[in-house]
Design a protein around this motif. Structure first.
Motif, PDB file in Angstrom:
ATOM      1  N   ARG A 188     -10.439   8.129  -4.572  1.00 50.05           N
ATOM      2  CA  ARG A 188     -11.290   8.446  -3.548  1.00 50.05           C
ATOM      3  C   ARG A 188     -11.327   7.084  -2.765  1.00 50.05           C
ATOM      4  O   ARG A 188     -11.959   6.908  -1.862  1.00 50.05           O
ATOM      5  CB  ARG A 188     -12.829   8.817  -3.699  1.00 50.05           C
ATOM      6  N   LEU A 189     -10.044   6.425  -2.760  1.00 50.08           N
ATOM      7  CA  LEU A 189      -9.829   5.201  -1.908  1.00 50.08           C
ATOM      8  C   LEU A 189     -10.045   5.291  -0.479  1.00 50.08           C
ATOM      9  O   LEU A 189      -8.953   5.986  -0.245  1.00 50.08           O
ATOM     10  CB  LEU A 189      -8.735   4.632  -2.613  1.00 50.08           C
ATOM     11  N   LYS A 190     -10.600   4.740   0.151  1.00 53.39           N
ATOM     12  CA  LYS A 190     -10.575   4.551   1.446  1.00 53.39           C
ATOM     13  C   LYS A 190      -9.913   3.344   2.309  1.00 53.39           C
ATOM     14  O   LYS A 190      -9.363   3.290   3.151  1.00 53.39           O
ATOM     15  CB  LYS A 190     -12.102   4.734   2.284  1.00 53.39           C
ATOM     16  N   ALA A 191     -10.099   2.273   1.683  1.00 51.86           N
ATOM     17  CA  ALA A 191      -9.233   0.870   1.635  1.00 51.86           C
ATOM     18  C   ALA A 191      -9.510  -0.021   0.590  1.00 51.86           C
ATOM     19  O   ALA A 191     -10.277   0.102  -0.288  1.00 51.86           O
ATOM     20  CB  ALA A 191     -10.133   0.294   3.203  1.00 51.86           C
ATOM     21  N   VAL A 192      -8.676  -1.178   0.819  1.00 55.45           N
ATOM     22  CA  VAL A 192      -8.690  -2.243  -0.168  1.00 55.45           C
ATOM     23  C   VAL A 192      -9.095  -3.316   0.674  1.00 55.45           C
ATOM     24  O   VAL A 192      -8.604  -3.838   1.699  1.00 55.45           O
ATOM     25  CB  VAL A 192      -7.227  -2.352  -0.763  1.00 55.45           C
ATOM     26  N   ALA A 193     -10.126  -4.356   0.232  1.00 52.29           N
ATOM     27  CA  ALA A 193     -10.486  -5.520   0.906  1.00 52.29           C
ATOM     28  C   ALA A 193     -10.070  -6.785  -0.160  1.00 52.29           C
ATOM     29  O   ALA A 193     -10.215  -6.546  -1.221  1.00 52.29           O
ATOM     30  CB  ALA A 193     -12.078  -5.522   0.917  1.00 52.29           C
ATOM     31  N   LEU A 194      -9.391  -7.646   0.479  1.00 53.69           N
ATOM     32  CA  LEU A 194      -9.145  -8.855  -0.233  1.00 53.69           C
ATOM     33  C   LEU A 194      -9.982 -10.080   0.137  1.00 53.69           C
ATOM     34  O   LEU A 194      -9.972 -10.440   1.397  1.00 53.69           O
ATOM     35  CB  LEU A 194      -7.569  -9.549   0.186  1.00 53.69           C
ATOM     36  N   GLN A 195     -10.727 -10.308  -0.957  1.00 53.02           N
ATOM     37  CA  GLN A 195     -11.491 -11.422  -0.674  1.00 53.02           C
ATOM     38  C   GLN A 195     -10.893 -12.699  -1.190  1.00 53.02           C
ATOM     39  O   GLN A 195     -10.868 -13.026  -2.026  1.00 53.02           O
ATOM     40  CB  GLN A 195     -12.721 -11.173  -1.571  1.00 53.02           C
ATOM     41  N   ILE A 196     -10.573 -13.804   0.034  1.00 52.85           N
ATOM     42  CA  ILE A 196      -9.670 -14.900  -0.303  1.00 52.85           C
ATOM     43  C   ILE A 196     -10.505 -16.152  -0.180  1.00 52.85           C
ATOM     44  O   ILE A 196     -11.203 -16.040   0.767  1.00 52.85           O
ATOM     45  CB  ILE A 196      -8.627 -14.786   1.061  1.00 52.85           C
ATOM     46  N   ASN A 197     -10.278 -16.871  -1.070  1.00 52.46           N
ATOM     47  CA  ASN A 197     -10.850 -18.332  -0.966  1.00 52.46           C
ATOM     48  C   ASN A 197      -9.781 -19.120  -1.621  1.00 52.46           C
ATOM     49  O   ASN A 197      -9.750 -19.296  -2.846  1.00 52.46           O
ATOM     50  CB  ASN A 197     -12.261 -18.321  -1.745  1.00 52.46           C
ATOM     51  N   SER A 198      -8.832 -19.575  -0.890  1.00 58.95           N
ATOM     52  CA  SER A 198      -7.788 -20.466  -1.314  1.00 58.95           C
ATOM     53  C   SER A 198      -7.075 -21.320  -0.390  1.00 58.95           C
ATOM     54  O   SER A 198      -7.039 -21.361   0.585  1.00 58.95           O
ATOM     55  CB  SER A 198      -6.518 -19.523  -1.898  1.00 58.95           C
ATOM     56  N   PRO A 199      -6.823 -22.653  -1.311  1.00 58.46           N
ATOM     57  CA  PRO A 199      -6.126 -23.723  -0.351  1.00 58.46           C
ATOM     58  C   PRO A 199      -4.618 -23.506  -0.494  1.00 58.46           C
ATOM     59  O   PRO A 199      -3.888 -24.478   0.102  1.00 58.46           O
ATOM     60  CB  PRO A 199      -6.645 -24.971  -0.978  1.00 58.46           C
ATOM     61  N   GLY A 200      -4.147 -22.513  -1.087  1.00 59.13           N
ATOM     62  CA  GLY A 200      -2.742 -22.420  -1.037  1.00 59.13           C
ATOM     63  C   GLY A 200      -2.116 -22.546  -2.410  1.00 59.13           C
ATOM     64  O   GLY A 200      -2.750 -22.975  -3.422  1.00 59.13           O
ATOM     65  N   GLY A 201      -0.821 -23.007  -2.379  1.00 60.34           N
ATOM     66  CA  GLY A 201       0.078 -23.609  -3.533  1.00 60.34           C
ATOM     67  C   GLY A 201       1.301 -22.923  -3.670  1.00 60.34           C
ATOM     68  O   GLY A 201       2.123 -23.252  -2.572  1.00 60.34           O
ATOM     69  N   ALA A 202       1.931 -22.367  -4.834  1.00 58.92           N
ATOM     70  CA  ALA A 202       3.174 -22.116  -4.896  1.00 58.92           C
ATOM     71  C   ALA A 202       3.425 -21.000  -3.993  1.00 58.92           C
ATOM     72  O   ALA A 202       3.049 -19.844  -3.871  1.00 58.92           O
ATOM     73  CB  ALA A 202       3.337 -21.818  -6.392  1.00 58.92           C
ATOM     74  N   PRO A 203       4.753 -21.393  -2.989  1.00 59.31           N
ATOM     75  CA  PRO A 203       5.357 -20.440  -1.964  1.00 59.31           C
ATOM     76  C   PRO A 203       5.562 -19.050  -2.793  1.00 59.31           C
ATOM     77  O   PRO A 203       5.321 -17.968  -2.073  1.00 59.31           O
ATOM     78  CB  PRO A 203       6.140 -21.057  -1.314  1.00 59.31           C
ATOM     79  N   THR A 204       6.482 -19.151  -3.896  1.00 52.44           N
ATOM     80  CA  THR A 204       7.066 -17.859  -4.441  1.00 52.44           C
ATOM     81  C   THR A 204       5.866 -17.084  -4.912  1.00 52.44           C
ATOM     82  O   THR A 204       5.956 -15.881  -4.914  1.00 52.44           O
ATOM     83  CB  THR A 204       7.772 -18.363  -5.547  1.00 52.44           C
ATOM     84  N   GLN A 205       5.011 -17.453  -5.485  1.00 50.80           N
ATOM     85  CA  GLN A 205       3.734 -16.657  -6.003  1.00 50.80           C
ATOM     86  C   GLN A 205       2.952 -16.186  -4.970  1.00 50.80           C
ATOM     87  O   GLN A 205       2.491 -15.036  -4.904  1.00 50.80           O
ATOM     88  CB  GLN A 205       2.830 -17.312  -6.885  1.00 50.80           C
ATOM     89  N   SER A 206       2.950 -16.871  -4.041  1.00 51.69           N
ATOM     90  CA  SER A 206       2.340 -16.401  -2.661  1.00 51.69           C
ATOM     91  C   SER A 206       2.965 -15.235  -2.212  1.00 51.69           C
ATOM     92  O   SER A 206       2.371 -14.097  -1.635  1.00 51.69           O
ATOM     93  CB  SER A 206       2.411 -17.386  -1.461  1.00 51.69           C
ATOM     94  N   GLY A 207       4.159 -15.309  -2.149  1.00 53.10           N
ATOM     95  CA  GLY A 207       5.092 -14.015  -1.541  1.00 53.10           C
ATOM     96  C   GLY A 207       5.327 -12.762  -2.575  1.00 53.10           C
ATOM     97  O   GLY A 207       4.913 -11.771  -2.029  1.00 53.10           O
ATOM     98  N   LEU A 208       5.192 -13.385  -3.925  1.00 48.24           N
ATOM     99  CA  LEU A 208       5.341 -12.205  -4.745  1.00 48.24           C
ATOM    100  C   LEU A 208       3.930 -11.332  -4.840  1.00 48.24           C
ATOM    101  O   LEU A 208       3.833 -10.103  -4.999  1.00 48.24           O
ATOM    102  CB  LEU A 208       5.185 -12.520  -6.209  1.00 48.24           C
ATOM    103  N   VAL A 209       2.648 -12.039  -4.609  1.00 47.25           N
ATOM    104  CA  VAL A 209       1.520 -11.424  -4.537  1.00 47.25           C
ATOM    105  C   VAL A 209       1.255 -10.572  -3.237  1.00 47.25           C
ATOM    106  O   VAL A 209       0.873  -9.393  -3.275  1.00 47.25           O
ATOM    107  CB  VAL A 209       0.444 -12.322  -4.928  1.00 47.25           C
TER     108      VAL A 209
END
Length: 281
Positions: A62-83
């Motif tokens: 019964r999913l209405k939405a997905v919320a991303l709770q973000i707390n990150s200074p960044g890092g690897a660009p490839t993993q950023s793109g993959l996620v």
């Protein structure tokens, strides 16, 4: 009533469909974005570690939405793109909206992840942006000379030892790195433009790598509104319950085993601390 009976009484009744509510699933994206796991409490973000949480989040009946709770200074660009790409793929497959919420920090790769959402929100004190590319390291040539250590390096290929920290830095290697940064920056900018579209302003400072607090980020079009996850979800979906989707931990981690070697742990701790410290955290 026994302790077991008290605990059982608190559990939801699985067969009672009349009481079932719509769900807003929450995925926590906390930590430095890196392909390797971290021994630190702030953790790390990578596709391998998040796959199970993302699958669970988008798998609610019964999913209405997905919320991303973000707390990150960044890092690897490839993993950023993959996620980010995995999030978009699941969102399109399930046809559900994705909302991102910046906490203390959604910077660099952290903002890349936020752009996977259909809408982005932040607290007025959140730091958002840092649309740029950075890399750093150390040079140990003086240290080797001081202790009389001879560096022996053998390669096949003229550029195999580029930016070796135990060799003197070469101008041509630095130029090569800058070109690589430029290409990655162009990809980052293209992703932000693709996801944010006409919501972005034409500010010259937008892609300089600068970071802004919530209200300024809103003025620039980097986010869509100010507010916390609970505030926005309660307004949008007042009858839904919030369900946090936690990733599965490896068996050794659940047993408290499998910690990295001491030297590796120290280096990881220093690197992670440096990533957060750039933003005063």
């Amino acid at each position: 009533m026994s302790v077991a009976d008290k605990l059982t009484a608190r559990l939801p009744v699985l067969g009672d469909r009349g009481e079932r509510k719509d769900v807003v699933a929450v995925v926590k994206l906390h930590g430095v974005i890196t392909p390797t796991p971290s021994p630190l409490a702030r953790g790390s973000i990578n596709l391998a570690g998040l796959e199970s949480a993302l699958t669970r989040a988008f798998g609610h009946e019964r999913l209405k939405a997905v919320a991303l709770q973000i707390n990150s200074p960044g890092g690897a660009p490839t993993q950023s793109g993959l996620v980010a790409e995995r999030i978009r793929g699941l969102a399109d497959e399930k046809n559900v909206p994705v909302l991102a919420f910046a906490e203390d920090l959604a910077a660099s790769g952290g903002y890349w992840l936020a752009c996977a959402a259909d809408e982005i929100f932040a607290h007025r004190t959140s730091m958002v942006g840092s649309i740029g590319v950075i890399s750093g390291g150390f040079g140990f040539t003086g240290l080797l000379e001081r202790f009389g250590i001879e560096r022996r390096l053998h390669t096949a290929g003229a550029n195999k030892s580029r930016l070796d920290p135990f060799s003197p830095e070469k101008p041509e290697d630095v130029e090569w790195l800058k070109k690589m940064h430029g290409q990655l920056h162009e990809l980052f900018v293209a992703w932000v433009r693709e996801r944010r579209g006409e919501r972005l302003t034409d500010s010259e400072d937008l892609f300089t790598g600068d970071v802004w607090l919530g209200q300024k980020a809103l003025d620039l079009g980097l986010i869509d509104g100010l507010g916390s996850l609970r505030q926005v979800i309660e307004q949008r979906y007042p009858d839904a319950e919030i369900a946090v989707a936690e990733p599965k931990k490896p068996l050794l981690a659940r047993l408290g085993l499998g910690a990295p070697a001491a030297a590796s742990a120290v280096l990881d701790a220093v690197s992670t601390k440096a990533a957060w410290s750039r933003y005063g955290l």
